[in-house]
Design a protein around this motif. Structure first.
Motif, short mmCIF file in Angstrom:
data_model
loop_
_atom_site.label_atom_id
_atom_site.label_comp_id
_atom_site.label_asym_id
_atom_site.label_seq_id
_atom_site.Cartn_x
_atom_site.Cartn_y
_atom_site.Cartn_z
N ILE A 1 13.76 -6.37 0.85
CA ILE A 1 12.44 -5.85 0.48
C ILE A 1 11.42 -6.97 0.61
CG2 ILE A 1 11.03 -4.87 -1.37
CD1 ILE A 1 13.47 -3.46 -2.43
N PHE A 2 10.37 -6.68 1.36
CA PHE A 2 9.30 -7.64 1.63
C PHE A 2 8.08 -7.25 0.79
CE2 PHE A 2 5.58 -9.09 4.00
CZ PHE A 2 5.95 -10.35 4.45
N THR A 3 7.49 -8.22 0.08
CA THR A 3 6.34 -7.90 -0.76
C THR A 3 5.22 -8.92 -0.57
OG1 THR A 3 7.04 -9.18 -2.69
CG2 THR A 3 7.88 -6.95 -2.52
N GLY A 4 4.01 -8.43 -0.63
CA GLY A 4 2.81 -9.26 -0.57
C GLY A 4 1.64 -8.39 -1.00
N HIS A 5 0.49 -9.00 -1.20
CA HIS A 5 -0.62 -8.24 -1.80
C HIS A 5 -1.35 -7.36 -0.79
CE1 HIS A 5 -3.62 -7.07 -4.61
NE2 HIS A 5 -4.60 -7.61 -3.89
N ARG A 6 -1.90 -7.95 0.26
CA ARG A 6 -2.69 -7.15 1.22
C ARG A 6 -1.75 -6.39 2.16
NH1 ARG A 6 -8.27 -9.26 1.64
NH2 ARG A 6 -8.43 -11.12 0.33
N PRO A 7 -2.04 -5.12 2.41
CA PRO A 7 -1.10 -4.29 3.18
C PRO A 7 -1.25 -4.45 4.69
CG PRO A 7 -2.97 -2.95 2.54
CD PRO A 7 -3.20 -4.33 1.93
N MET A 8 -0.23 -3.97 5.38
CA MET A 8 -0.28 -3.88 6.83
C MET A 8 -0.74 -2.50 7.29
SD MET A 8 3.10 -5.95 8.05
CE MET A 8 3.36 -7.67 7.60
N TYR A 9 -0.63 -1.52 6.40
CA TYR A 9 -1.02 -0.14 6.73
C TYR A 9 -1.77 0.46 5.56
CZ TYR A 9 2.03 -0.43 10.78
OH TYR A 9 2.61 -0.81 11.98
N SER A 10 -2.92 1.06 5.82
CA SER A 10 -3.67 1.81 4.83
C SER A 10 -4.64 2.73 5.53
CB SER A 10 -4.44 0.87 3.88
OG SER A 10 -5.26 1.62 3.01
N SER A 11 -4.77 3.93 5.00
CA SER A 11 -5.73 4.89 5.56
C SER A 11 -7.14 4.65 5.04
CB SER A 11 -5.29 6.32 5.22
OG SER A 11 -4.08 6.63 5.85
N VAL A 12 -7.26 3.79 4.02
CA VAL A 12 -8.57 3.45 3.48
C VAL A 12 -9.01 2.14 4.12
CG1 VAL A 12 -9.91 2.98 1.39
CG2 VAL A 12 -8.01 4.61 1.31
N THR A 13 -10.06 2.18 4.91
CA THR A 13 -10.39 1.03 5.74
C THR A 13 -10.99 -0.13 4.95
OG1 THR A 13 -12.55 2.01 6.25
CG2 THR A 13 -10.74 2.43 7.79
N GLY A 14 -11.80 0.15 3.92
CA GLY A 14 -12.43 -0.93 3.17
C GLY A 14 -13.86 -1.15 3.61
#
Length: 639
Positions: free
Chosen positions: A496-509
């Motif tokens: 399991i790989f974990t970190g704060h900022r995602p690689m995939y999100s439908s919310v662009t920012g």
């Protein structure tokens, strides 16, 4: 890549500096020195702090209200001594004309000068005040409008202050407010203001300051794992005393604490002074840590910490996690939790879902079916207002003191302009990771290198920092590549790989996108090459699950098992499954109406994920904290 962000935000900061400087000098004769251009601007708040009247309170120039009211009074129902947690009732009386703009601020330490700050005005650039001094040397811990008392504005609580010939000539109104207070060691004063948060002036100060009965009391103990054997556990706590204390556990075992702290000099700043360096500073006391050794994995034990001179914690029952390489583990995971007031107060930053999420997790942990917790970035959201770390630690103590509480660093712990973070934003409020790494000592290699791996049961966890250099050939990149390549899948079949900022999100920012394409380009191939089963991220404040995805293409879709549960068969591995789990507290991000095909499930409800790993399956359940029902569940299997 990082330099382009750095240059952008340096330019932005410089522009803001000159806007603030010239407008404040041009408008110094107004009620407050900032022009409306700056007051109404959200530029400096992008992605790093709450936008509210209360948040920019220190921008306001303060004066004493031209109020000759001789009847006005502000008192507390408490005596001058406070317990480690209490609700303080503040009573305001003698008000001639109730106003919506009347409010009470809780100030700590009480010697903060609410009329003028004794230090150099140039220290307060980030408040926006150049020509005159800001409202307070120390930011109000919290504040409440008197209208929170429902009878205040219509004067339901009347009192006659002056009688003439047997009849009342002067009637006044009153109100009562309740403030939740935890032991943050410094004394407290309550101040009555008029004019709202926008144009405040002092009406009255409380006559008595409140002090804590024992500001040196050892508090807020929380656990963390130091390695994969589960035979040793770290306990970290806070006290107002720098002398080493004792950690007692098991049958007569004891360890002496190592003591550390941090000072205002350790905080970061820039052209615009950071809150941590400036008005948001609060003395953290002393952070004690000691390691229990000789424990057995998956076993219930107890401990207490403190000293005879300063007091002891209660006797706390805790559970060690399973050792790495054993058959199973049950853990909870989430990101972006923070804290919220337990009273109607305004605070500089509120995460409304945090209270319900913690309550649900504490209830679940009390069943004995939780081995550990993983909090994946954006921990307290103190962001330079240091007293809020005490409130956060108080909030998580019921669960973090009983199971291993593992963390990853996020932007709101680390990022600040010119300090080496990948993203040159002021998101940490000047903390630059110092409080985070002091309160949460993970098994990392060194300070400001907050990446590590650990094994529990059948899972190998690779925990990275998305805020430190992850580019190819960087120190962290080489570490994560070597760490994942070295996993013995016969010992821990799940990675399991974990970190704060995602690689995939439908919310662009916003200006700074939620997904950094450079991060994905550099690191995603490592996940595929090392057959990562599940990638968990936060940062975006909702829940989203993908197909087995690589480079935005679904390499495999789940099928329904006999119970109707989505099942990914990793017997013939295709790609990682990603899940964004940043729905633990911060105000939720709503999804757009359309999404890419790699996005299978999208939900925006406060909660956390519950994971059960055996040697043959990973079962992941998204728990709604308010209803306790499952919003999503899926499994990954291997034969």
């Amino acid at each position: 890549m990082a330099s382009s962000f750095s240059n952008y935000f340096k330019i932005l900061s410089s522009i803001l500096f000159f806007i603030i400087f010239f407008t404040s000098h041009s408008f110094s004769s107004s009620n407050y020195s900032l022009s409306n251009i700056v007051i109404n601007s959200t530029s400096e708040f992008i992605n790093h702090t709450a936008i509210s009247e209360f948040r920019i309170l220190n921008r306001r120039i303060l004066s004493k209200c031209p109020d000759p009211n001789p009847y006005l009074s502000i008192t507390t129902a408490s005596n001058s001594s406070l317990s480690d947690e209490s609700f303080v009732t503040v009573h305001v009386s003698g008000v001639l004309v109730p106003s919506k703009g009347d409010w009470v601020g809780m100030i700590s330490p009480s010697y903060s000068d609410t009329s003028s700050c004794p230090f150099n005005a140039l220290q307060y650039q980030q408040t926006g005040d150049f020509s005159e001094l800001p409202l307070l040397c120390h930011y109000p811990v919290k504040a409440q409008y008197l209208s929170k008392d429902p009878g205040y504005l219509n004067c339901k609580k009347k009192e006659c202050k002056k009688h003439v010939k047997g009849s009342c000539e002067v009637r006044t109104c009153s109100a009562s407010l309740s403030f939740h207070v935890v032991n943050f060691r410094t004394d407290i004063e309550f101040v009555l203001f008029a004019g709202g948060f926008a144009t405040p002036c002092i009406l009255k100060r409380s006559n008595n300051n409140l002090t804590f009965t024992n500001p040196k009391q050892p508090l807020y103990g929380h656990l963390s794992s130091i390695d994969s054997t589960a035979t040793s556990m770290r306990v970290t706590w806070v006290s107002g005393d720098k002398a080493p204390q004792q950690l007692q556990y098991g049958h007569g075992k004891s360890q002496t604490s190592q003591v550390s702290t941090f000072t205002q000099k350790d905080m970061c700043s820039s052209i615009l002074k950071s809150p941590a360096k400036d008005f948001g500073w609060h003395d953290p006391g002393f952070i004690h840590t000691a390691v229990m050794t000789g424990l057995n994995p998956s076993t219930t034990n107890s401990y207490t910490y403190g000293s005879d001179s300063n007091g002891w914690s209660e006797k706390i029952t805790f559970k060690t996690p399973p050792a790495g390489g054993t058959d199973e583990v049950r853990f909870l995971a989430y990101g972006d939790m923070g804290k919220a007031p337990r009273d109607p107060s305004a605070e500089h930053y509120i995460q409304p879902g945090s209270l319900s999420v913690v309550k649900a997790m504490v209830d679940e942990a009390s069943s004995g079916n939780v081995d550990s917790v993983f909090h994946i970035g954006d921990i307290s959201y103190a962001t330079g207002f240091l007293v809020e770390w005490d409130y956060f630690l108080h909030l998580i103590t019921p669960i973090a003191s009983r199971v291993s509480y593992m963390t990853a660093i996020g932007n709101h712990e680390r990022d600040y302009i010119g300090t080496g973070s990948v993203y040159a934003t002021p998101d940490s409020g000047g903390e630059c990771g110092v409080p985070y790494e002091t309160y949460f000592q993970m098994p990392t290699q060194a300070k400001d290198k907050p990446w590590y791996s650990i094994e529990q049961g059948s899972v190998h966890f690779t925990v990275i920092s998305t805020e430190h250099d992850w580019s190819q050939n960087s120190e962290q990149y080489e570490w994560m590549k070597n760490d994942m390549a070295s996993v013995d899948r016969t010992r821990t079949p799940w990675l399991i790989f974990t970190g704060h900022r995602p690689m995939y999100s439908s919310v662009t920012g916003g200006i700074l996108q939620n997904v950094d394409d450079d991060f994905v380009k550099a690191v995603e191939p490592l996940l595929l090459a090392n057959k990562v089963d599940l990638a968990l991220f936060g940062h975006v404040h909702n829940y989203e699950r993908t197909c087995a995805v690589y480079r935005k293409e679904c390499k495999a879709l789940p099928t329904k098992d006999a119970s109707g549960i989505d099942t990914y068969d990793n017997t013939n591995y295709s790609a990682p499954v990603h899940a964004v789990i940043g729905m633990a507290g911060f105000s939720l991000d709503q999804f757009p109406s359309q999404a890419d095909e790699w996005s299978l499930v999208r939900k925006a409800e406060f909660g956390y994920v519950r994971v059960h790993a055996t040697r043959n399956s990973l079962t992941i359940e998204y728990v709604n904290a308010n209803t306790r029902k499952l919003e999503d569940n899926f499994q990954i299997t291997k034969s």
